[in-house]
Design a protein around this motif. Sequence first.
Motif, PDB file in Angstrom:
ATOM      1  N   LEU A  79      18.510 -19.880  29.749  1.00 40.87           N
ATOM      2  CA  LEU A  79      19.804 -19.812  30.430  1.00 40.87           C
ATOM      3  C   LEU A  79      20.747 -20.908  29.948  1.00 40.87           C
ATOM      4  CD1 LEU A  79      21.615 -18.514  32.553  1.00 40.87           C
ATOM      5  CD2 LEU A  79      20.509 -19.956  34.282  1.00 40.87           C
ATOM      6  N   GLN A  80      20.195 -22.087  29.670  1.00 35.97           N
ATOM      7  CA  GLN A  80      21.021 -23.189  29.172  1.00 35.97           C
ATOM      8  C   GLN A  80      21.715 -22.786  27.876  1.00 35.97           C
ATOM      9  OE1 GLN A  80      21.063 -26.624  30.712  1.00 35.97           O
ATOM     10  NE2 GLN A  80      22.976 -26.424  29.575  1.00 35.97           N
ATOM     11  N   GLY A  81      20.957 -22.153  26.978  1.00 40.58           N
ATOM     12  CA  GLY A  81      21.534 -21.708  25.707  1.00 40.58           C
ATOM     13  C   GLY A  81      22.580 -20.625  25.902  1.00 40.58           C
ATOM     14  N   ILE A  82      22.299 -19.683  26.808  1.00 42.59           N
ATOM     15  CA  ILE A  82      23.253 -18.597  27.091  1.00 42.59           C
ATOM     16  C   ILE A  82      24.558 -19.171  27.630  1.00 42.59           C
ATOM     17  CG2 ILE A  82      23.736 -16.625  28.612  1.00 42.59           C
ATOM     18  CD1 ILE A  82      20.732 -15.954  28.491  1.00 42.59           C
ATOM     19  N   GLU A  83      24.448 -20.042  28.629  1.00 43.57           N
ATOM     20  CA  GLU A  83      25.645 -20.574  29.288  1.00 43.57           C
ATOM     21  C   GLU A  83      26.448 -21.480  28.369  1.00 43.57           C
ATOM     22  OE1 GLU A  83      24.337 -22.209  33.128  1.00 43.57           O
ATOM     23  OE2 GLU A  83      25.465 -20.529  33.985  1.00 43.57           O
ATOM     24  N   ASP A  84      25.766 -22.310  27.580  1.00 40.45           N
ATOM     25  CA  ASP A  84      26.474 -23.225  26.687  1.00 40.45           C
ATOM     26  C   ASP A  84      27.396 -22.457  25.741  1.00 40.45           C
ATOM     27  OD1 ASP A  84      25.315 -25.418  27.818  1.00 40.45           O
ATOM     28  OD2 ASP A  84      23.891 -25.807  26.201  1.00 40.45           O
ATOM     29  N   TYR A  85      26.857 -21.392  25.134  1.00 34.74           N
ATOM     30  CA  TYR A  85      27.673 -20.632  24.185  1.00 34.74           C
ATOM     31  C   TYR A  85      28.754 -19.836  24.915  1.00 34.74           C
ATOM     32  CZ  TYR A  85      29.135 -17.790  20.264  1.00 34.74           C
ATOM     33  OH  TYR A  85      29.901 -17.196  19.284  1.00 34.74           O
ATOM     34  N   ALA A  86      28.386 -19.190  26.025  1.00 36.92           N
ATOM     35  CA  ALA A  86      29.353 -18.377  26.765  1.00 36.92           C
ATOM     36  C   ALA A  86      30.512 -19.225  27.277  1.00 36.92           C
ATOM     37  CB  ALA A  86      28.658 -17.667  27.930  1.00 36.92           C
ATOM     38  N   HIS A  87      30.190 -20.406  27.803  1.00 37.47           N
ATOM     39  CA  HIS A  87      31.225 -21.301  28.328  1.00 37.47           C
ATOM     40  C   HIS A  87      32.218 -21.688  27.226  1.00 37.47           C
ATOM     41  CE1 HIS A  87      33.067 -24.378  30.846  1.00 37.47           C
ATOM     42  NE2 HIS A  87      32.929 -25.235  29.848  1.00 37.47           N
ATOM     43  N   GLY A  88      31.683 -21.934  26.028  1.00 35.35           N
ATOM     44  CA  GLY A  88      32.547 -22.300  24.911  1.00 35.35           C
ATOM     45  C   GLY A  88      33.485 -21.187  24.486  1.00 35.35           C
ATOM     46  N   ARG A  89      33.147 -19.944  24.863  1.00 34.48           N
ATOM     47  CA  ARG A  89      34.001 -18.798  24.539  1.00 34.48           C
ATOM     48  C   ARG A  89      34.750 -18.278  25.766  1.00 34.48           C
ATOM     49  NH1 ARG A  89      32.923 -16.129  19.733  1.00 34.48           N
ATOM     50  NH2 ARG A  89      34.815 -15.002  20.348  1.00 34.48           N
ATOM     51  N   ASN A  90      34.796 -19.097  26.822  1.00 33.60           N
ATOM     52  CA  ASN A  90      35.516 -18.756  28.063  1.00 33.60           C
ATOM     53  C   ASN A  90      34.945 -17.529  28.778  1.00 33.60           C
ATOM     54  OD1 ASN A  90      37.402 -20.875  28.162  1.00 33.60           O
ATOM     55  ND2 ASN A  90      38.673 -19.859  26.639  1.00 33.60           N
ATOM     56  N   TYR A  91      33.629 -17.374  28.702  1.00 34.82           N
ATOM     57  CA  TYR A  91      32.945 -16.326  29.466  1.00 34.82           C
ATOM     58  C   TYR A  91      32.172 -16.978  30.609  1.00 34.82           C
ATOM     59  CZ  TYR A  91      33.796 -12.445  26.223  1.00 34.82           C
ATOM     60  OH  TYR A  91      34.382 -11.457  25.480  1.00 34.82           O
ATOM     61  N   SER A  92      32.141 -16.302  31.745  1.00 32.21           N
ATOM     62  CA  SER A  92      31.337 -16.748  32.879  1.00 32.21           C
ATOM     63  C   SER A  92      30.025 -15.968  32.891  1.00 32.21           C
ATOM     64  CB  SER A  92      32.082 -16.507  34.198  1.00 32.21           C
ATOM     65  OG  SER A  92      33.297 -17.215  34.211  1.00 32.21           O
ATOM     66  N   VAL A  93      29.011 -16.548  33.535  1.00 36.38           N
ATOM     67  CA  VAL A  93      27.684 -15.928  33.588  1.00 36.38           C
ATOM     68  C   VAL A  93      27.271 -15.724  35.038  1.00 36.38           C
ATOM     69  CG1 VAL A  93      25.244 -16.253  33.012  1.00 36.38           C
ATOM     70  CG2 VAL A  93      27.005 -16.949  31.375  1.00 36.38           C
ATOM     71  N   VAL A  94      26.840 -14.507  35.348  1.00 41.37           N
ATOM     72  CA  VAL A  94      26.298 -14.184  36.672  1.00 41.37           C
ATOM     73  C   VAL A  94      24.789 -14.013  36.513  1.00 41.37           C
ATOM     74  CG1 VAL A  94      26.287 -12.553  38.599  1.00 41.37           C
ATOM     75  CG2 VAL A  94      28.427 -13.020  37.380  1.00 41.37           C
ATOM     76  N   VAL A  95      24.005 -14.850  37.193  1.00 43.28           N
ATOM     77  CA  VAL A  95      22.550 -14.848  37.025  1.00 43.28           C
ATOM     78  C   VAL A  95      21.885 -14.107  38.182  1.00 43.28           C
ATOM     79  CG1 VAL A  95      20.494 -16.279  36.721  1.00 43.28           C
ATOM     80  CG2 VAL A  95      22.702 -17.063  35.841  1.00 43.28           C
ATOM     81  N   ALA A 301      21.433 -14.910  21.771  1.00 41.92           N
ATOM     82  CA  ALA A 301      21.637 -13.738  22.637  1.00 41.92           C
ATOM     83  C   ALA A 301      23.070 -13.699  23.155  1.00 41.92           C
ATOM     84  CB  ALA A 301      20.655 -13.768  23.806  1.00 41.92           C
ATOM     85  N   SER A 302      23.582 -14.859  23.563  1.00 45.50           N
ATOM     86  CA  SER A 302      24.951 -14.951  24.073  1.00 45.50           C
ATOM     87  C   SER A 302      25.962 -14.647  22.972  1.00 45.50           C
ATOM     88  CB  SER A 302      25.189 -16.357  24.635  1.00 45.50           C
ATOM     89  OG  SER A 302      26.368 -16.425  25.384  1.00 45.50           O
ATOM     90  N   GLU A 303      25.709 -15.193  21.790  1.00 45.53           N
ATOM     91  CA  GLU A 303      26.601 -14.956  20.648  1.00 45.53           C
ATOM     92  C   GLU A 303      26.612 -13.472  20.270  1.00 45.53           C
ATOM     93  OE1 GLU A 303      27.212 -16.822  16.140  1.00 45.53           O
ATOM     94  OE2 GLU A 303      25.346 -17.168  17.243  1.00 45.53           O
ATOM     95  N   THR A 304      25.419 -12.864  20.249  1.00 41.17           N
ATOM     96  CA  THR A 304      25.305 -11.441  19.931  1.00 41.17           C
ATOM     97  C   THR A 304      26.042 -10.602  20.968  1.00 41.17           C
ATOM     98  OG1 THR A 304      23.137 -11.809  18.900  1.00 41.17           O
ATOM     99  CG2 THR A 304      23.673  -9.548  19.512  1.00 41.17           C
ATOM    100  N   MET A 305      25.859 -10.950  22.246  1.00 44.87           N
ATOM    101  CA  MET A 305      26.509 -10.203  23.318  1.00 44.87           C
ATOM    102  C   MET A 305      28.030 -10.242  23.186  1.00 44.87           C
ATOM    103  SD  MET A 305      26.848  -8.445  25.962  1.00 44.87           S
ATOM    104  CE  MET A 305      25.122  -8.155  26.349  1.00 44.87           C
ATOM    105  N   ILE A 306      28.588 -11.432  22.995  1.00 47.89           N
ATOM    106  CA  ILE A 306      30.046 -11.568  22.937  1.00 47.89           C
ATOM    107  C   ILE A 306      30.598 -10.849  21.700  1.00 47.89           C
ATOM    108  CG2 ILE A 306      31.920 -13.247  22.652  1.00 47.89           C
ATOM    109  CD1 ILE A 306      30.268 -15.115  24.505  1.00 47.89           C
ATOM    110  N   ARG A 307      29.834 -10.866  20.622  1.00 52.64           N
ATOM    111  CA  ARG A 307      30.273 -10.129  19.429  1.00 52.64           C
ATOM    112  C   ARG A 307      30.268  -8.626  19.691  1.00 52.64           C
ATOM    113  NH1 ARG A 307      27.531 -10.755  13.459  1.00 52.64           N
ATOM    114  NH2 ARG A 307      28.644  -9.040  12.464  1.00 52.64           N
TER     115      ARG A 307
END
Length: 334
Positions: A79-95, A301-307
């Motif tokens: 989750l730390q890896g997912i959130e770090d990348y998502a936050h940098g791209r202005n995405y929020s995460v719902v867990v 995973a976060s990078e792949t998702m946003i792409r």
Amino acid sequence: MNPTIKDVAKKANVSIATVSRVLNNLGGYSDKTKQKVNEAIRELGYQPNAIARGLINKRTHTIGVLFPNVSSNFSSDILQGIEDYAHGRNYSVVVCNTDDDGKRTMKYLQLLREKQVDGIIFSSSLLKEEYYEAIQAMNIPVVLVSAASNHTTVPYVKIDDCLAACDAVEFLIGKGHRKIAMISGGKEDLLSGTPRVDGYMRALQKHQIPFDSRYLVYGDFRFESGCIQFETLMRTVPEITAVFAASDEMAIGVLSAAYKLGLRVPEDISVIGFDGVQLANMVVPPLTTVSQPLREMGKIASETMIRCIETGETLPGTIVSHSIIERQTVRTLA
């Protein structure tokens, strides 16, 4: 009355479109303009409305993440890896914590549909057909991390569990151990349980070590089952010199149970875990383990998702490398 994007534009003396571009990091404006807009936002106390923005650009910049056990060290590292990348791209995460329960998972998928998330990251569980169909009906992408699916078009990020388990057992064999027990995950676990047992068997066969069915016991990847199953092994096969646990949490359970039984690690019993969670380096003695790059897997995973969200591409799966981290729980036999 709450300030609107129109109020921000008026105060900053720019167009509404410019404010929108600043909010979404789209570029096309000067640093001075960005500063003016951000100052206006702060002074007015403007809060962007994700749903309203979603009506305009068809996105809410929100990703849903489903874990079977969100409190585990394994999940928190991913989750730390997912959130770090998502936050940098202005995405929020719902867990969402599904507890590996089908009904709860379906409920959460419905909730994420109502929240209009842009995509779903599915972690550490089998993507069952009913889950896949529910996500397909939402018309959004799904990415798997440390998970599996029968659908070849679904992107994934994982290690080769069979190879990693084989390497763990070969590490013990290289240290002179031949009486090696394994505490696996659940018997029916096709995701991580079966491949890791296959790796254990492959290593024994490769080094011509006969398999003893008493040496293989099953837990559920959690601390308590490591304690219980190690005690079982000590009652039934006390001659073993090493234990390969299919998760670090179970391996730490082995360390705890060994202490209670008056056994020294690694002098009396050697232990190797699997996952590479941060806690493995904090226990006494520090745990030797097969490490998955969990944060990196979450980031990928976060990078792949946003792409997938932003381009509509169908991306391939990613197999990442594992490594063995040698600490202080495995000794070399004479």
